[in-house]
Enzyme design. Sequence first.
Site, PDB file in Angstrom:
ATOM      1  N   CYS A 124      73.457  18.038 113.560  1.00 11.50           N
ATOM      2  CA  CYS A 124      72.105  17.861 114.112  1.00 11.50           C
ATOM      3  C   CYS A 124      72.058  17.174 115.480  1.00 11.50           C
ATOM      4  CB  CYS A 124      71.225  17.136 113.100  1.00 11.50           C
ATOM      5  SG  CYS A 124      71.161  18.025 111.533  1.00 11.50           S
ATOM      6  N   HIS A 149      64.844  13.877 116.098  1.00  6.90           N
ATOM      7  CA  HIS A 149      65.285  15.007 115.276  1.00  6.90           C
ATOM      8  C   HIS A 149      64.335  15.188 114.084  1.00  6.90           C
ATOM      9  CE1 HIS A 149      67.550  17.713 112.905  1.00  6.90           C
ATOM     10  NE2 HIS A 149      68.064  16.815 112.088  1.00  6.90           N
ATOM     11  N   ASN A 151      63.989  21.418 109.071  1.00  6.61           N
ATOM     12  CA  ASN A 151      65.095  20.874 109.858  1.00  6.61           C
ATOM     13  C   ASN A 151      65.942  22.042 110.376  1.00  6.61           C
ATOM     14  OD1 ASN A 151      67.538  19.771 110.682  1.00  6.61           O
ATOM     15  ND2 ASN A 151      67.724  18.373 108.937  1.00  6.61           N
TER      16      ASN A 151
HETATM   17  N1  COA Z   1      60.994  19.943  94.284  1.00  8.07           N
HETATM   18  C1  COA Z   1      60.724  19.187  93.222  1.00  8.07           C
HETATM   19  N2  COA Z   1      61.516  18.189  92.821  1.00  8.07           N
HETATM   20  C2  COA Z   1      62.619  17.935  93.536  1.00  8.07           C
HETATM   21  C3  COA Z   1      62.974  18.705  94.661  1.00  8.07           C
HETATM   22  C4  COA Z   1      62.105  19.746  95.028  1.00  8.07           C
HETATM   23  N3  COA Z   1      62.335  20.535  96.086  1.00  8.07           N
HETATM   24  N4  COA Z   1      64.131  18.225  95.161  1.00  8.07           N
HETATM   25  C5  COA Z   1      64.501  17.202  94.389  1.00  8.07           C
HETATM   26  N5  COA Z   1      63.597  17.025  93.403  1.00  8.07           N
HETATM   27  C6  COA Z   1      63.590  16.041  92.321  1.00  8.07           C
HETATM   28  C7  COA Z   1      64.970  15.503  92.020  1.00  8.07           C
HETATM   29  O1  COA Z   1      65.640  16.391  91.139  1.00  8.07           O
HETATM   30  C8  COA Z   1      64.639  14.192  91.364  1.00  8.07           C
HETATM   31  O2  COA Z   1      64.267  14.427  90.027  1.00  8.07           O
HETATM   32  P1  COA Z   1      64.706  13.402  88.850  1.00  8.07           P
HETATM   33  O3  COA Z   1      64.086  12.101  89.227  1.00  8.07           O
HETATM   34  O4  COA Z   1      64.146  14.056  87.661  1.00  8.07           O
HETATM   35  O5  COA Z   1      66.217  13.380  88.927  1.00  8.07           O
HETATM   36  C9  COA Z   1      63.389  13.726  92.105  1.00  8.07           C
HETATM   37  O6  COA Z   1      62.863  14.895  92.752  1.00  8.07           O
HETATM   38  C10 COA Z   1      63.651  12.650  93.150  1.00  8.07           C
HETATM   39  O7  COA Z   1      64.779  13.041  93.894  1.00  8.07           O
HETATM   40  P2  COA Z   1      65.304  12.162  95.068  1.00  8.07           P
HETATM   41  O8  COA Z   1      66.491  12.838  95.668  1.00  8.07           O
HETATM   42  O9  COA Z   1      65.463  10.745  94.617  1.00  8.07           O
HETATM   43  O10 COA Z   1      64.050  12.239  96.054  1.00  8.07           O
HETATM   44  P3  COA Z   1      63.822  11.546  97.437  1.00  8.07           P
HETATM   45  O11 COA Z   1      62.533  10.827  97.392  1.00  8.07           O
HETATM   46  O12 COA Z   1      65.021  10.812  97.922  1.00  8.07           O
HETATM   47  O13 COA Z   1      63.627  12.795  98.396  1.00  8.07           O
HETATM   48  C11 COA Z   1      64.871  14.050 100.031  1.00  8.07           C
HETATM   49  C12 COA Z   1      64.685  13.726  98.554  1.00  8.07           C
HETATM   50  C13 COA Z   1      66.031  15.014 100.167  1.00  8.07           C
HETATM   51  C14 COA Z   1      63.584  14.700 100.531  1.00  8.07           C
HETATM   52  C15 COA Z   1      65.140  12.745 100.823  1.00  8.07           C
HETATM   53  O14 COA Z   1      66.150  11.994 100.194  1.00  8.07           O
HETATM   54  C16 COA Z   1      65.546  13.019 102.237  1.00  8.07           C
HETATM   55  O15 COA Z   1      64.797  13.547 103.030  1.00  8.07           O
HETATM   56  N6  COA Z   1      66.754  12.622 102.634  1.00  8.07           N
HETATM   57  C17 COA Z   1      67.248  12.882 103.983  1.00  8.07           C
HETATM   58  C18 COA Z   1      67.594  14.338 104.088  1.00  8.07           C
HETATM   59  C19 COA Z   1      67.845  14.775 105.469  1.00  8.07           C
HETATM   60  O16 COA Z   1      67.013  14.617 106.323  1.00  8.07           O
HETATM   61  N7  COA Z   1      69.016  15.381 105.697  1.00  8.07           N
HETATM   62  C20 COA Z   1      69.388  15.941 106.912  1.00  8.07           C
HETATM   63  C21 COA Z   1      69.667  14.887 107.913  1.00  8.07           C
HETATM   64  S1  COA Z   1      70.167  15.618 109.380  1.00  8.07           S
END
Ligand code: COA
Length: 315
Positions: A108, A242, A272
Amino acid sequence: MRIIGTGSALPKKIVTNEMLSEFLDTSDEWITTRTGITSRHVISDERLEDLGAEAAMKALDMAGLGVEDIDLFIVSNVVSEHITPGMSCVVAEIIGLNCPMFDINCACPGFIYALDMAEAYYKAGKAKNVLIACIEEPTRMTSWQDRSTCVLFGDGAGAVVLTAGDNIKGTKLKAQPDTDKLFMRRVLESTPYINKAESDIPLQMRGREVFRFAVEACTHGVKSLLDEVGIKKEDVSWFMVHQANKRIIDSIIDFMQVPADRLPVNIQDHGNSSSASCPILLDECNRKGMFKEGDIIVLSAFGAGLLSGAAVLEW
Ligand code: COA
């Protein structure tokens, strides 16, 4: 150097959160509240290289330069169907460019890494006009059965043309090597000595850890670069961050104590798009006429590696 042209190109297929919830256990409500994304452009019947060529030509048109004027072409690309030659050669063949060229794979923050390299070539007297294109299709990296990753990404290309000038006030690159938090692996061909026993691994991400890294890398990177170049955050007109997750951007606003209206956001329509995210945002804002001469623009990006980078430009 100085940016004198910007361009971008997007796949025509727009995939909304509702469309994703037809085949994934997800919802518009979950995706919107956790990420700020409502739709994304996804490659279907286009070729990635054609998007790259379109973005590059738009940037050249705005700059008023032709391919024959370019001394160096840097492409930022994480994956494509072309293992070799690189995407730079594939795009150059389409647009008729024949200067020295190479690809970088810095995920990224690739646009910031490319800006830093362009400036270094310029300062070394090796290039005057540089074309940078960030050309990405992360939707071909994720498993579309994995709701925790595929909902986050979109495809596209963004490009800039730079020429002689004193408008890049500083760049700062950082690496915290850690290849387990965000990665994709491909298995190479078998040989008489290696049996291809393993399978490819689509994009894997430890979301929460990457979230924390992103906020920390951006806030510290931008602050230390601004200190280095002697510019106060109050004097920054635009922070182009970003577009990975709206909640990451909101946390950056909180930590940095900067007004939200100075951080343009387009993640709702794009998701993204890896290194293409910053130049697409830059091009959209530029074509809307948001930048005035003399504006101070900070760019910041972070991603797999874990790599991050920041740049300060005067428009
Ligand atoms: N729809 C519904 N539920 C979802 C889901 C989706 N698309 N994706 C994940 N979940 C669920 C998970 O399975 C989890 O369920 P559980 O509690 O039953 O296990 C729950 O949602 C919470 O998951 P979690 O990973 O803790 O959520 P979060 O609040 O951390 O959000 C992201 C997840 C990925 C959105 C967040 O962590 C994030 O944005 N991280 C950075 C990612 C990023 O920007 N990466 C690229 C950088 S360049």
